[in-house]
Design a protein around this motif. Structure first.
Motif, PDB file in Angstrom:
ATOM      1  N   LEU A 108      -1.218   4.156  -1.659  1.00 13.85           N
ATOM      2  CA  LEU A 108      -2.698   4.068  -0.971  1.00 13.85           C
ATOM      3  C   LEU A 108      -2.400   4.552   0.694  1.00 13.85           C
ATOM      4  O   LEU A 108      -3.164   5.206   1.263  1.00 13.85           O
ATOM      5  N   MET A 109      -1.154   4.452   1.078  1.00 14.40           N
ATOM      6  CA  MET A 109      -0.828   4.877   2.499  1.00 14.40           C
ATOM      7  C   MET A 109       0.288   5.958   2.387  1.00 14.40           C
ATOM      8  O   MET A 109       0.972   5.444   1.799  1.00 14.40           O
ATOM      9  N   GLY A 110       0.237   6.779   3.586  1.00 15.20           N
ATOM     10  CA  GLY A 110       1.373   7.471   3.590  1.00 15.20           C
ATOM     11  C   GLY A 110       2.692   6.851   4.183  1.00 15.20           C
ATOM     12  O   GLY A 110       2.498   5.839   4.809  1.00 15.20           O
ATOM     13  N   ILE A 169     -11.967   1.425  -3.957  1.00 15.03           N
ATOM     14  CA  ILE A 169     -11.264   2.706  -3.788  1.00 15.03           C
ATOM     15  C   ILE A 169      -9.712   2.629  -3.916  1.00 15.03           C
ATOM     16  O   ILE A 169      -9.004   3.335  -4.465  1.00 15.03           O
ATOM     17  N   LYS A 170      -9.185   1.117  -3.687  1.00 14.29           N
ATOM     18  CA  LYS A 170      -7.854   1.087  -3.994  1.00 14.29           C
ATOM     19  C   LYS A 170      -7.480   1.200  -5.401  1.00 14.29           C
ATOM     20  O   LYS A 170      -6.602   1.461  -5.548  1.00 14.29           O
ATOM     21  N   LEU A 188      -7.535   4.564  -6.627  1.00 14.42           N
ATOM     22  CA  LEU A 188      -6.640   5.783  -6.141  1.00 14.42           C
ATOM     23  C   LEU A 188      -5.157   5.300  -6.792  1.00 14.42           C
ATOM     24  O   LEU A 188      -4.071   5.972  -6.248  1.00 14.42           O
ATOM     25  N   ARG A 212       0.796  -1.272  -0.060  1.00 16.32           N
ATOM     26  CA  ARG A 212       0.083  -0.133   0.092  1.00 16.32           C
ATOM     27  C   ARG A 212       0.771   1.366  -0.025  1.00 16.32           C
ATOM     28  O   ARG A 212       0.705   2.324  -0.766  1.00 16.32           O
ATOM     29  N   ASP A 244      -5.060   7.444   4.836  1.00 13.48           N
ATOM     30  CA  ASP A 244      -4.480   6.119   4.683  1.00 13.48           C
ATOM     31  C   ASP A 244      -5.700   5.283   4.234  1.00 13.48           C
ATOM     32  O   ASP A 244      -6.537   5.013   4.907  1.00 13.48           O
ATOM     33  N   ILE A 245      -5.482   4.468   3.026  1.00 11.03           N
ATOM     34  CA  ILE A 245      -6.453   3.455   2.674  1.00 11.03           C
ATOM     35  C   ILE A 245      -6.340   2.223   2.956  1.00 11.03           C
ATOM     36  O   ILE A 245      -5.310   1.525   2.683  1.00 11.03           O
ATOM     37  N   ALA A 246      -7.078   1.748   4.180  1.00 12.31           N
ATOM     38  CA  ALA A 246      -6.842   0.390   4.669  1.00 12.31           C
ATOM     39  C   ALA A 246      -7.848  -0.448   4.754  1.00 12.31           C
ATOM     40  O   ALA A 246      -7.798  -1.237   5.041  1.00 12.31           O
ATOM     41  N   ALA A 247      -8.873   0.164   3.543  1.00  9.96           N
ATOM     42  CA  ALA A 247     -10.005  -0.812   3.372  1.00  9.96           C
ATOM     43  C   ALA A 247      -9.651  -2.049   2.871  1.00  9.96           C
ATOM     44  O   ALA A 247      -8.904  -2.197   2.017  1.00  9.96           O
TER      45      ALA A 247
END
Lengths: 304, 315
Positions: free
Chosen positions: A53-55, B135-136, B139, A48, B312-315
């Motif tokens: 998707l994650m910083g 969403i993953k 983005l 990610r 933060d996209i953790a879905a």
């Protein structure tokens, strides 16, 4: 050769907890790179972070030398990915899903969509709604969306999940072909270790957010081998081996004697035994599998 | 880099390829038809409209002679009085609900339904991508999060615009079919710079629609913000509809006691209060309300943007 993907001391904190500790690795064009680790080791978090998707708390991720944090749009256009399950818009058809992603990158033509559909073998069902697809078909559609824009770096989280054996083999062969013929760098994570062994050139093992090791599959097979000797009499053989190779790791096993030595040394050891009139019934090379290596490196007490 | 137009096209595809959207459009058509039939069945034509207007003039004159009226309301009464006198002078019948134009003006009430639909679409726009897990994949394209959020917001507003147009068309068709178009040349009487003027009825209808949209835009923006912040579809719909139905009442109650109520969102969403009626708190003007709406608009969108951009996209 410049690496396609470079992770430099990448660290991720969530709250006060550090999820990823100073991870550094490089992936080159033309190789399939495996990502291994027990559940919760930080594989998905790392992926990610690579795709933005994650910083990233500190450190750097460079794709083709471009920082994903500083210049996201430019860096990401060379990346195709499936992150965890290939979740698609179920109320749209497979084709509409691909059209959706095609519109988001410049230069993906209708012909390219058709080409990719054919490539993943979905021609017959592409105009059906995704909600009617099986997991394997969704996996193929996921691969199609990742390949649409001809990326130079492909990141696939569990790409063979849900495929039947024939499908797994097909994808495996295809990924190897993409790496060898089109020079893509491919990162694959999977919990099927034997699968990874057949697919990857190199692999990284991650545990508790730390890089435990990076090894190449080639090195793995060249490493000191375990050899099982079926000999008689055992006691006498042990003395002979100890005399010939004083530093060797020798363990008497149920079926005979287990020794660790390099591949090239096997005939020499055999000659030494024979010259001392020891009856040699069998020499069996026990290659170390990725699974063993993995369990060895991660301590072996956790489920993959 | 993907262009904002392709992104909007994508969002549109995700809105209009779903059954729910077409169900809403069907409901809208049904509502206009039902409204027209109910009016046709219940409306009683006054026997002598001139006598009625005359009696209304008398009532207004009586009311105006009272001392303690608020200034704004007094002005409003005076204007209505002038308009009624003009009607008698020039023999212009008041617009009845069971005429083409009368029905079109009343159809603006159905905008509340569109507000509800737009809340549903705006709330789902971000939250659904999270619940679907899409969403993953969305983005990790060469499109900044700002652009993606903007495209979603624009698509939601376009949906509202589309529904408004449909409402107008449905109402016009239903109105013409049910009530006929004999009175189509009827003018709208407005009071401007101290004199009664005849205006085009179409212009008036468009104005009424436009003024009713403040609520729509603000609630859609609010739902969109909740959706982007909490990633929860139901929560966004729930909060926004709750605010939509309860907000105006609470604000009205507060406005009776406190002057600062004029800074609340719902004190300013009803812009028609400046056209036909009295403002909630004395001293409020159209430009004050527009300024307040702009402030809320910027705050809602700012929060949505700030949170969506960094998440933060953790879905």
């Amino acid at each position: 050769m410049n690496p396609l993907l470079q992770l430099k001391n990448v660290r991720k904190d969530i709250g006060k907890k550090t999820i990823i500790h100073d991870l550094s690795l490089e992936v080159f064009a033309g190789e399939v790179f495996g990502f291994l680790g027990p559940n919760g080791a930080g594989k998905t978090t790392t992926i990610r972070m690579i795709v933005g998707l994650m910083g990233i708390t500190s450190g750097e991720v460079l794709i083709n030398g471009i920082s994903i944090q500083k210049d996201f749009e430019k860096a990401i256009q060379h990346v195709g990915a499936i992150v965890e399950n290939p979740e698609m818009y179920k109320f749209l058809t497979g084709y509409q899903n691909l059209l959706h992603y095609a519109r988001m990158t410049k230069g993906v033509t209708k012909e390219r969509i058709d080409e990719v559909v054919q490539l993943v073998g979905l021609e017959k069902r592409i105009h059906d709604k995704v909600k009617t697809y099986s997991l394997g078909m969704r996996q193929r559609l996921g691969l199609a969306q990742a390949l649409l824009h001809r990326p130079s770096l492909l990141i696939l989280d569990e790409p063979t999940n849900g495929l039947d054996p024939a499908g797994i083999r097909e994808i495996r062969d295809y990924l190897r072909k993409l790496a060898k013929e089109e020079g893509l760098g491919i990162i694959v994570s999977s919990h099927l270790l034997s699968e990874m062994e057949m697919m990857c050139d190199r692999f990284a093992i991650i545990q508790h957010g730390r890089l435990v090791g990076i090894e190449s599959v080639q090195e793995l097979s060249k490493q000191a081998q375990k050899v099982l000797l079926t000999v008689e009499p055992v006691e006498q053989a042990l003395t002979v081996i100890k005399n010939a190779y004083p530093h060797m790791n020798v363990t008497p096993a149920k079926q005979g004697i287990e020794v660790s030595l390099d591949y090239e040394e096997i005939p020499n050891l055999n000659a030494a035994l024979v010259s001392e009139h020891i009856k040699v019934y069998g020499i069996q090379v026990l290659t170390k599998s990725l699974e063993e290596r993995f369990l060895e490196m991660t301590g072996g007490n956790e489920i993959v | 880099m993907s262009s904002i137009f392709s992104l909007i096209q994508n969002e549109n595809m995700k809105i209009y390829r779903r059954f729910g959207t077409w169900f809403m459009i069907g409901l809208l058509a049904l509502a206009t038809l039902a409204g027209a039939l109910i009016i046709k069945a219940t409306h009683k034509e006054p026997e002598n409209w001139k006598a009625e207007v005359a009696s209304e003039i008398k009532r207004m004159e009586a009311e105006l002679s009272e001392e303690k009226l608020p200034k704004m309301y007094k002005n409003y009464l005076k204007q209505q009085l002038k308009i009624n006198e003009y009607r008698l002078e020039h023999n212009i019948k008041p617009v009845a609900p069971n005429t083409f134009w009368g029905y079109l003006v009343d159809s603006a009430d159905i905008i509340a339904l569109i507000t509800l639909f737009t809340i549903i679409v705006a709330a789902g726009s971000v939250a659904s991508e999270f619940s679907w897990g899409t969403i993953k994949l969305l983005l990790i394209r060469p499109a900044s999060r700002t652009k993606i959020l903007l495209s979603k917001y624009i698509a939601a507003l376009l949906f509202a615009l589309c529904m408004l147009l449909l409402l107008f068309i449905f109402s016009a068709v239903v109105g013409a079919a049910v009530f006929g178009i004999e009175n189509i040349r009827e003018p709208y009487l407005a009071y401007q710079n101290g004199a009664v003027v005849e205006r085009s009825m179409l212009f008036h209808v468009v104005q009424v629609y436009a003024l009713n949209c403040a609520d729509l835009v603000m609630m859609a923006t609010f739902a969109f913000m909740i959706s982007a912040v909490f990633r929860n579809h139901s929560l966004a719909i729930g909060l926004a509809t709750f605010a939509l139905f309860v907000g105006p009442q609470v604000t009205a109650l507060l406005a009776m006691k406190f002057d600062w109520a004029k800074y609340l969102l719902f004190a300013n969403t009803n812009l028609t209060q400046y056209i036909d009626g009295t403002p909630l708190v004395e001293g409020m003007t159209m430009s004050f309300s527009l300024m307040m709406l702009l402030v809320y608009f910027v705050i809602f969108n700012g929060i949505a943007w700030l949170i969506f951009r960094k998440r933060d996209i953790a879905a």
